[in-house]
Write a protein that holds these residues in place. Structure first.
Motif, PDB file in Angstrom:
ATOM      1  N   THR A 184       0.855  -1.183   0.000  1.00 36.30           N
ATOM      2  CA  THR A 184       0.000   0.000   0.000  1.00 36.30           C
ATOM      3  C   THR A 184       0.892   1.234   0.000  1.00 36.30           C
ATOM      4  O   THR A 184       1.767   1.359   0.862  1.00 36.30           O
ATOM      5  CB  THR A 184      -0.924   0.037   1.234  1.00 36.30           C
ATOM      6  OG1 THR A 184      -1.824  -1.073   1.186  1.00 36.30           O
ATOM      7  CG2 THR A 184      -1.738   1.329   1.264  1.00 36.30           C
ATOM      8  N   THR A 214       1.581  -6.277  -6.536  1.00 31.16           N
ATOM      9  CA  THR A 214       0.245  -5.917  -6.059  1.00 31.16           C
ATOM     10  C   THR A 214       0.345  -4.614  -5.293  1.00 31.16           C
ATOM     11  O   THR A 214       1.001  -4.558  -4.251  1.00 31.16           O
ATOM     12  CB  THR A 214      -0.337  -7.004  -5.132  1.00 31.16           C
ATOM     13  OG1 THR A 214      -0.357  -8.256  -5.825  1.00 31.16           O
ATOM     14  CG2 THR A 214      -1.745  -6.644  -4.695  1.00 31.16           C
ATOM     15  N   GLU A 216      -1.840  -1.189  -3.836  1.00 28.99           N
ATOM     16  CA  GLU A 216      -2.975  -0.320  -3.554  1.00 28.99           C
ATOM     17  C   GLU A 216      -2.401   1.072  -3.321  1.00 28.99           C
ATOM     18  O   GLU A 216      -1.430   1.234  -2.581  1.00 28.99           O
ATOM     19  CB  GLU A 216      -3.725  -0.782  -2.304  1.00 28.99           C
ATOM     20  CG  GLU A 216      -4.857   0.154  -1.914  1.00 28.99           C
ATOM     21  CD  GLU A 216      -5.367  -0.089  -0.502  1.00 28.99           C
ATOM     22  OE1 GLU A 216      -6.565   0.137  -0.269  1.00 28.99           O
ATOM     23  OE2 GLU A 216      -4.562  -0.485   0.365  1.00 28.99           O
ATOM     24  N   THR A 244      -6.697  -6.101   4.529  1.00 26.91           N
ATOM     25  CA  THR A 244      -6.847  -6.347   3.098  1.00 26.91           C
ATOM     26  C   THR A 244      -6.305  -7.687   2.664  1.00 26.91           C
ATOM     27  O   THR A 244      -6.891  -8.380   1.848  1.00 26.91           O
ATOM     28  CB  THR A 244      -6.154  -5.235   2.282  1.00 26.91           C
ATOM     29  OG1 THR A 244      -6.810  -3.996   2.550  1.00 26.91           O
ATOM     30  CG2 THR A 244      -6.221  -5.521   0.795  1.00 26.91           C
ATOM     31  N   ASP A 251      -4.534 -11.306  -2.047  1.00 27.08           N
ATOM     32  CA  ASP A 251      -5.138 -10.007  -1.816  1.00 27.08           C
ATOM     33  C   ASP A 251      -6.649 -10.118  -1.936  1.00 27.08           C
ATOM     34  O   ASP A 251      -7.166 -10.763  -2.846  1.00 27.08           O
ATOM     35  CB  ASP A 251      -4.596  -9.005  -2.841  1.00 27.08           C
ATOM     36  CG  ASP A 251      -4.653  -7.583  -2.341  1.00 27.08           C
ATOM     37  OD1 ASP A 251      -4.551  -7.394  -1.124  1.00 27.08           O
ATOM     38  OD2 ASP A 251      -4.811  -6.686  -3.171  1.00 27.08           O
ATOM     39  N   SER A 253      -8.613  -7.461  -2.355  1.00 27.18           N
ATOM     40  CA  SER A 253      -9.157  -6.358  -3.138  1.00 27.18           C
ATOM     41  C   SER A 253      -8.294  -6.125  -4.360  1.00 27.18           C
ATOM     42  O   SER A 253      -7.104  -6.444  -4.381  1.00 27.18           O
ATOM     43  CB  SER A 253      -9.211  -5.072  -2.307  1.00 27.18           C
ATOM     44  OG  SER A 253      -7.909  -4.647  -1.986  1.00 27.18           O
ATOM     45  N   ALA A 255      -6.062  -4.125  -6.930  1.00 24.36           N
ATOM     46  CA  ALA A 255      -5.159  -2.980  -6.815  1.00 24.36           C
ATOM     47  C   ALA A 255      -5.837  -1.776  -7.430  1.00 24.36           C
ATOM     48  O   ALA A 255      -6.562  -1.878  -8.415  1.00 24.36           O
ATOM     49  CB  ALA A 255      -3.840  -3.281  -7.507  1.00 24.36           C
ATOM     50  N   THR A 257      -6.569   2.894  -6.880  1.00 26.10           N
ATOM     51  CA  THR A 257      -6.273   4.154  -6.224  1.00 26.10           C
ATOM     52  C   THR A 257      -7.532   4.678  -5.555  1.00 26.10           C
ATOM     53  O   THR A 257      -8.617   4.628  -6.129  1.00 26.10           O
ATOM     54  CB  THR A 257      -5.776   5.201  -7.248  1.00 26.10           C
ATOM     55  OG1 THR A 257      -4.623   4.687  -7.905  1.00 26.10           O
ATOM     56  CG2 THR A 257      -5.425   6.507  -6.572  1.00 26.10           C
TER      57      THR A 257
END
Length: 261
Positions: A184, A214, A216, A244, A251, A253, A255, A257
């Motif tokens: 992240t 990966t 986020e 997450t 993962d 969720s 990837a 923004t």
């Protein structure tokens, strides 16, 4: 999370001049199992350590690894590492040496460093440590947006000079598995669109981002020290990031923004 086994250990590591105290406001807002969350002071940033000016990046990585061991972190129960600013060098080394121990890394107005990076290659040989600069000088290097006079006074009073060996040591990275650790990016003083453009363009500060598997990306608009200027929002971003990724690394969720208003 309903069981202790589902709750990841969260390690909070602040950047240059800062110790565990820098996360006090975030910890006050962090809605997770507090028994499994710890802010740490890296070697060299403990003002009571008489040998602090000789501490190295290797010492810092060893200290993080020791904390993980004490917290029973393993490949089966990896941790979430939150790294702010200049903590990126020791955390990048940790990811290179022990990627299996990290469930997710959260870079706070920071990011993974490239192999061979030296923070201050031109630091004079006779300099043992780098104190916190005057704020007008610091503001030319990093945004102070959102910091009150009271916060700046606390920053000045509690800051510890950064050890010169940490600033001179090259970050040697050899393990490509570090890029597989879910990531992240919390973008504060530089918007995520600009960060990603720089990464795609091969800018040395962000080139490693382009190779991450990966990612986020979270926009949290503020200055370079969001743990003080937007503590509650940063705590929510950390909590969300910790939830997450499954312990096996998959993962939950896509990837993408998002922006924290």
């Amino acid at each position: 999370m309903n069981t202790q086994n589902d709750t990841p250990t969260i390690i909070l590591i602040a950047g240059h001049w800062l110790g565990a105290w820098a996360w006090d406001d975030v910890l006050g807002h962090l809605d997770t199992d507090r028994s499994r969350t710890v802010a740490i002071t890296l070697p060299g940033l403990d003002g009571t350590d008489p040998d602090r000016s000789s501490r190295t990046l290797d010492d810092q990585v060893a200290a993080i690894t020791e904390v993980l061991a004490r917290r029973d972190v393993s490949a089966d129960h990896p941790a979430v590492i939150v790294a702010h600013s200049g903590a990126n060098a020791p955390v990048a080394l940790l990811l290179d040496r022990h990627p299996e121990l990290v469930r997710r890394v959260v870079w706070v107005d920071s990011g993974p460093v490239a192999p061979g990076t030296v923070f201050a290659p031109d630091l004079p040989d006779d300099v043992d440590e780098l104190p916190l600069p005057a704020f007008d000088v610091l503001a030319q290097q990093a945004s102070l947006d959102g910091l009150s006079a009271e916060v700046l006074d606390r920053f000045r009073a509690r800051a510890v000079p950064e050890p010169a060996p940490v600033l001179r040591q090259a970050v040697e990275l050899t393990n490509d598995a570090r890029a597989a650790v879910p990531t992240t990016l919390v973008c504060c003083s530089i918007p995520s669109a600009q960060v990603l453009d720089l990464a795609r363009g091969g800018h040395p500060m962000f080139a490693e981002v382009a190779g991450l598997e990966t990612v986020e990306v979270v926009d949290l608009p503020t200055g370079h020290w969001p743990m003080w200027s937007r503590a509650s929002e940063l705590a929510e971003v950390i909590r969300s990031a910790a939830l997450t990724t499954r312990p096996n690394g998959r993962d939950r969720s896509d990837a993408g923004t998002r922006r924290v208003a």
